[in-house]
Motif scaffolding. Structure first.
Motif, PDB file in Angstrom:
ATOM      1  N   LEU A  60       0.829  -1.206   0.000  1.00  0.00           N
ATOM      2  CA  LEU A  60       0.000   0.000   0.000  1.00  0.00           C
ATOM      3  C   LEU A  60       0.863   1.256   0.000  1.00  0.00           C
ATOM      4  CD1 LEU A  60      -2.772   1.348   0.185  1.00  0.00           C
ATOM      5  CD2 LEU A  60      -2.649   1.083   2.687  1.00  0.00           C
ATOM      6  N   ALA A  61       1.942   1.232   0.782  1.00  0.00           N
ATOM      7  CA  ALA A  61       2.829   2.395   0.855  1.00  0.00           C
ATOM      8  C   ALA A  61       3.453   2.695  -0.498  1.00  0.00           C
ATOM      9  CB  ALA A  61       3.921   2.149   1.895  1.00  0.00           C
ATOM     10  N   GLU A  62       3.856   1.659  -1.218  1.00  0.00           N
ATOM     11  CA  GLU A  62       4.495   1.887  -2.513  1.00  0.00           C
ATOM     12  C   GLU A  62       3.490   2.384  -3.553  1.00  0.00           C
ATOM     13  OE1 GLU A  62       7.854   2.317  -4.820  1.00  0.00           O
ATOM     14  OE2 GLU A  62       7.517   2.073  -2.664  1.00  0.00           O
ATOM     15  N   ILE A  63       2.274   1.871  -3.489  1.00  0.00           N
ATOM     16  CA  ILE A  63       1.230   2.360  -4.401  1.00  0.00           C
ATOM     17  C   ILE A  63       0.966   3.849  -4.148  1.00  0.00           C
ATOM     18  CG2 ILE A  63      -1.226   2.207  -4.982  1.00  0.00           C
ATOM     19  CD1 ILE A  63      -1.011  -0.819  -4.412  1.00  0.00           C
ATOM     20  N   ILE A  64       0.840   4.195  -2.866  1.00  0.00           N
ATOM     21  CA  ILE A  64       0.631   5.605  -2.509  1.00  0.00           C
ATOM     22  C   ILE A  64       1.819   6.448  -2.947  1.00  0.00           C
ATOM     23  CG2 ILE A  64       0.426   7.207  -0.567  1.00  0.00           C
ATOM     24  CD1 ILE A  64      -1.145   5.030   0.911  1.00  0.00           C
ATOM     25  N   GLY A  65       3.034   5.919  -2.757  1.00  0.00           N
ATOM     26  CA  GLY A  65       4.237   6.641  -3.152  1.00  0.00           C
ATOM     27  C   GLY A  65       4.284   6.921  -4.646  1.00  0.00           C
ATOM     28  N   ILE A  66       3.882   5.939  -5.440  1.00  0.00           N
ATOM     29  CA  ILE A  66       3.863   6.122  -6.892  1.00  0.00           C
ATOM     30  C   ILE A  66       2.851   7.201  -7.282  1.00  0.00           C
ATOM     31  CG2 ILE A  66       3.264   5.012  -9.083  1.00  0.00           C
ATOM     32  CD1 ILE A  66       4.402   2.394  -7.892  1.00  0.00           C
ATOM     33  N   VAL A  67       1.671   7.173  -6.636  1.00  0.00           N
ATOM     34  CA  VAL A  67       0.648   8.196  -6.914  1.00  0.00           C
ATOM     35  C   VAL A  67       1.161   9.588  -6.559  1.00  0.00           C
ATOM     36  CG1 VAL A  67      -1.648   9.024  -6.276  1.00  0.00           C
ATOM     37  CG2 VAL A  67      -1.278   6.582  -6.638  1.00  0.00           C
ATOM     38  N   VAL A  68       1.793   9.709  -5.385  1.00  0.00           N
ATOM     39  CA  VAL A  68       2.340  11.007  -4.968  1.00  0.00           C
ATOM     40  C   VAL A  68       3.435  11.454  -5.935  1.00  0.00           C
ATOM     41  CG1 VAL A  68       3.636  12.212  -3.161  1.00  0.00           C
ATOM     42  CG2 VAL A  68       1.755  10.687  -2.540  1.00  0.00           C
ATOM     43  N   TRP A  69       4.285  10.530  -6.357  1.00  0.00           N
ATOM     44  CA  TRP A  69       5.377  10.848  -7.283  1.00  0.00           C
ATOM     45  C   TRP A  69       4.830  11.360  -8.613  1.00  0.00           C
ATOM     46  CZ3 TRP A  69       7.557   9.579 -11.996  1.00  0.00           C
ATOM     47  CH2 TRP A  69       8.916   9.863 -12.168  1.00  0.00           C
ATOM     48  N   LEU A  70       3.773  10.716  -9.109  1.00  0.00           N
ATOM     49  CA  LEU A  70       3.210  11.076 -10.412  1.00  0.00           C
ATOM     50  C   LEU A  70       2.432  12.387 -10.369  1.00  0.00           C
ATOM     51  CD1 LEU A  70       1.951   7.592 -11.669  1.00  0.00           C
ATOM     52  CD2 LEU A  70       3.900   8.880 -12.544  1.00  0.00           C
ATOM     53  N   PHE A  71       1.681  12.586  -9.283  1.00  0.00           N
ATOM     54  CA  PHE A  71       0.770  13.730  -9.229  1.00  0.00           C
ATOM     55  C   PHE A  71       1.212  14.802  -8.230  1.00  0.00           C
ATOM     56  CE2 PHE A  71      -1.740  10.067 -10.642  1.00  0.00           C
ATOM     57  CZ  PHE A  71      -2.277  10.567 -11.824  1.00  0.00           C
ATOM     58  N   ALA A  72       2.494  14.820  -7.901  1.00  0.00           N
ATOM     59  CA  ALA A  72       3.015  15.792  -6.933  1.00  0.00           C
ATOM     60  C   ALA A  72       2.685  17.238  -7.302  1.00  0.00           C
ATOM     61  CB  ALA A  72       4.526  15.614  -6.776  1.00  0.00           C
ATOM     62  N   PRO A  73       2.827  17.656  -8.572  1.00  0.00           N
ATOM     63  CA  PRO A  73       2.495  19.059  -8.904  1.00  0.00           C
ATOM     64  C   PRO A  73       1.036  19.405  -8.598  1.00  0.00           C
ATOM     65  CG  PRO A  73       3.767  18.051 -10.673  1.00  0.00           C
ATOM     66  CD  PRO A  73       3.388  16.948  -9.736  1.00  0.00           C
ATOM     67  N   VAL A  74       0.145  18.452  -8.834  1.00  0.00           N
ATOM     68  CA  VAL A  74      -1.278  18.686  -8.569  1.00  0.00           C
ATOM     69  C   VAL A  74      -1.524  18.803  -7.074  1.00  0.00           C
ATOM     70  CG1 VAL A  74      -3.614  17.780  -8.838  1.00  0.00           C
ATOM     71  CG2 VAL A  74      -1.938  17.471 -10.672  1.00  0.00           C
ATOM     72  N   PHE A  75      -0.942  17.869  -6.299  1.00  0.00           N
ATOM     73  CA  PHE A  75      -1.159  17.861  -4.856  1.00  0.00           C
ATOM     74  C   PHE A  75      -0.582  19.111  -4.196  1.00  0.00           C
ATOM     75  CE2 PHE A  75      -1.061  12.970  -5.159  1.00  0.00           C
ATOM     76  CZ  PHE A  75      -2.412  12.948  -5.471  1.00  0.00           C
ATOM     77  N   ILE A  76       0.655  19.480  -4.550  1.00  0.00           N
ATOM     78  CA  ILE A  76       1.276  20.669  -3.967  1.00  0.00           C
ATOM     79  C   ILE A  76       0.510  21.915  -4.391  1.00  0.00           C
ATOM     80  CG2 ILE A  76       3.386  22.033  -3.757  1.00  0.00           C
ATOM     81  CD1 ILE A  76       3.618  19.290  -2.508  1.00  0.00           C
ATOM     82  N   GLY A  77      -0.023  21.889  -5.605  1.00  0.00           N
ATOM     83  CA  GLY A  77      -0.791  23.021  -6.107  1.00  0.00           C
ATOM     84  C   GLY A  77      -2.072  23.281  -5.342  1.00  0.00           C
ATOM     85  N   LEU A  78      -2.546  22.282  -4.579  1.00  0.00           N
ATOM     86  CA  LEU A  78      -3.733  22.481  -3.750  1.00  0.00           C
ATOM     87  C   LEU A  78      -3.461  23.437  -2.596  1.00  0.00           C
ATOM     88  CD1 LEU A  78      -5.010  18.780  -3.530  1.00  0.00           C
ATOM     89  CD2 LEU A  78      -5.946  20.618  -4.945  1.00  0.00           C
ATOM     90  N   PHE A  79      -2.185  23.565  -2.220  1.00  0.00           N
ATOM     91  CA  PHE A  79      -1.810  24.413  -1.092  1.00  0.00           C
ATOM     92  C   PHE A  79      -1.317  25.788  -1.531  1.00  0.00           C
ATOM     93  CE2 PHE A  79      -1.473  20.073   0.398  1.00  0.00           C
ATOM     94  CZ  PHE A  79      -2.007  20.119   1.669  1.00  0.00           C
ATOM     95  N   SER A  80      -0.769  25.862  -2.718  1.00  0.00           N
ATOM     96  CA  SER A  80      -0.217  27.135  -3.177  1.00  0.00           C
ATOM     97  C   SER A  80      -0.187  27.162  -4.702  1.00  0.00           C
ATOM     98  CB  SER A  80       1.197  27.338  -2.622  1.00  0.00           C
ATOM     99  OG  SER A  80       1.793  28.495  -3.153  1.00  0.00           O
ATOM    100  N   ASP A  81      -0.380  28.349  -5.271  1.00  0.00           N
ATOM    101  CA  ASP A  81      -0.268  28.502  -6.717  1.00  0.00           C
ATOM    102  C   ASP A  81       1.010  29.232  -7.105  1.00  0.00           C
ATOM    103  OD1 ASP A  81      -0.862  30.997  -5.751  1.00  0.00           O
ATOM    104  OD2 ASP A  81      -2.676  31.296  -6.949  1.00  0.00           O
ATOM    105  N   THR A  82       1.916  29.408  -6.137  1.00  0.00           N
ATOM    106  CA  THR A  82       3.193  30.057  -6.394  1.00  0.00           C
ATOM    107  C   THR A  82       4.159  29.048  -7.014  1.00  0.00           C
ATOM    108  OG1 THR A  82       2.863  31.493  -4.465  1.00  0.00           O
ATOM    109  CG2 THR A  82       5.097  31.365  -5.393  1.00  0.00           C
ATOM    110  N   PRO A  83       4.681  29.318  -8.205  1.00  0.00           N
ATOM    111  CA  PRO A  83       5.552  28.350  -8.892  1.00  0.00           C
ATOM    112  C   PRO A  83       6.752  27.892  -8.070  1.00  0.00           C
ATOM    113  CG  PRO A  83       4.888  30.077 -10.411  1.00  0.00           C
ATOM    114  CD  PRO A  83       4.408  30.505  -9.049  1.00  0.00           C
ATOM    115  N   LYS A  84       7.405  28.823  -7.350  1.00  0.00           N
ATOM    116  CA  LYS A  84       8.587  28.438  -6.563  1.00  0.00           C
ATOM    117  C   LYS A  84       8.223  27.495  -5.434  1.00  0.00           C
ATOM    118  CE  LYS A  84      11.966  31.026  -5.464  1.00  0.00           C
ATOM    119  NZ  LYS A  84      12.808  32.102  -4.868  1.00  0.00           N
ATOM    120  N   VAL A  85       7.082  27.745  -4.796  1.00  0.00           N
ATOM    121  CA  VAL A  85       6.625  26.879  -3.707  1.00  0.00           C
ATOM    122  C   VAL A  85       6.315  25.484  -4.243  1.00  0.00           C
ATOM    123  CG1 VAL A  85       4.784  26.478  -2.026  1.00  0.00           C
ATOM    124  CG2 VAL A  85       5.736  28.781  -2.318  1.00  0.00           C
ATOM    125  N   ILE A  86       5.596  25.421  -5.344  1.00  0.00           N
ATOM    126  CA  ILE A  86       5.260  24.136  -5.958  1.00  0.00           C
ATOM    127  C   ILE A  86       6.523  23.390  -6.365  1.00  0.00           C
ATOM    128  CG2 ILE A  86       4.132  23.043  -7.944  1.00  0.00           C
ATOM    129  CD1 ILE A  86       2.066  25.290  -7.878  1.00  0.00           C
TER     130      ILE A  86
END
Length: 328
Positions: free
Chosen positions: A203-229
């Motif tokens: 389960l951890a590796e599946i979650i890790g792959i999802v986070v790795w693939l969609f990291a820009p989307v997830f981080i973008g939920l918290f900030s729209d600043t390019p440097k922060v993302i």
């Protein structure tokens, strides 16, 4: 901690308000420990979900709607933690007689207190020292500026949320192993441990792959600043695929605690997750002042600690530890 001056007042405000409600977090963890010990993991999960939803709604209301600032976010957390603790308390007040909480009968029991301290103190020391070591890590991140602090802070929130289901396996294994070793059902312990570790790591590796693939989307939920993302994504790309190692370490640590060997995970985690992590960051940053050095400290220490955990898991006779304690 090298906190940027422009965010220090808000950080201090959040810190002070949040810790005013620390008692609710302590109460919740105590109540959950009791419920999980009797095999009830469903109600704590339900209460946690209710608490989390409440926290999100209050954050949106206080900060997004009323514009009350950072302190209101801390207040929302306190209210949600108080709610989860209250729900657990109500459950225990109405529980079956064997483990029902009767306020008038709450008192210290010498032998029980001694066992709680013996098995609980190592975990408490471990978590406290690791938290202190993480302050050093956070200080290193803060030295790269407020964008790095915000980006990595966003990533840590995603990691904490994503890894929550995985840590549940480790907690469940502690209860499962303790109960079945007490009943001397050794074959059941072996099968349960293998199944629990396999599920958690997968389960951890599946979650890790999802986070790795969609990291820009997830981080973008918290900030729209390019440097922060950018900073948040860079951390996800370094760490996320190693979640399986973190899951393995937590599971074996949970097994050892359930077997009454609480000092083993304490020593291993303090050695690798504190001493090695801080030493690596301090030395490596001196020669290569790049934030990826800080990020790489996590998978490095997860993997090295897993090697030692696995050696102990397969070589030591932890399965019969309670029998030796009874004879002592």
């Amino acid at each position: 901690m090298n906190t940027p001056a422009d965010v220090l007042p808000q950080s201090t405000e959040y810190f002070r308000i949040y810790f005013c409600g620390a008692v609710f977090s302590i109460m919740y963890n105590i109540f959950v420990g009791i419920l999980q010990a009797v095999g009830d993991s469903r109600h704590p999960l339900v209460y946690l979900i209710i608490s989390s939803i409440t926290n999100v709604v209050l954050d949106l209301l206080f900060v997004g709607g009323f514009r009350m600032g950072v302190g209101a976010a801390a207040l929302a957390t306190i209210i949600s933690q108080a709610l989860s603790a209250s729900l657990c308390l109500l459950k225990l007040l109405r529980a079956p007689e064997e483990y029902r909480l009767v306020p008038g009968k709450v008192c210290f029991h010498k032998e029980s207190l001694k066992n709680i301290v013996r098995f609980g103190l190592p975990s408490g020391i471990q978590n406290s020292v690791i938290a202190m070591a993480n302050l050093v890590v956070q200080s290193s991140i803060n030295s790269f500026g407020d964008a790095a602090m915000a980006g990595c802070g966003s990533y840590f929130k995603i990691e904490g949320f994503a890894f929550l289901p995985v840590t549940c396996f480790a907690q469940g294994l502690s209860t499962f192993v303790g109960q079945n070793l007490g009943a001397k059902k050794y074959d059941r312990v072996k099968k349960g441990v293998r199944f629990g570790i396999l599920c958690s790591v997968s389960l951890a590796e599946i979650i890790g792959i999802v986070v790795w693939l969609f990291a820009p989307v997830f981080i973008g939920l918290f900030s729209d600043t390019p440097k922060v993302i950018n900073f948040g994504v860079r951390q996800a790309k370094v760490e996320a695929l190693f979640y399986c190692m973190l899951a393995l370490a937590h599971c074996i640590a949970g097994v050892m605690r359930g077997a009454g060997k609480a000092r083993v995970p304490m020593v291993i985690m303090l050695s690798f997750w504190c001493v090695l992590r801080v030493s690596y960051i301090t030395v490596a940053l001196h020669f290569m002042p790049q934030i990826e050095i800080v990020f790489s400290a996590y998978p490095l220490t997860w993997c090295t600690s897993c090697i030692v955990f696995l050696l102990y898991f397969f070589k030591a006779d932890w399965l019969h530890n309670f029998e030796r304690l009874e004879k002592a």
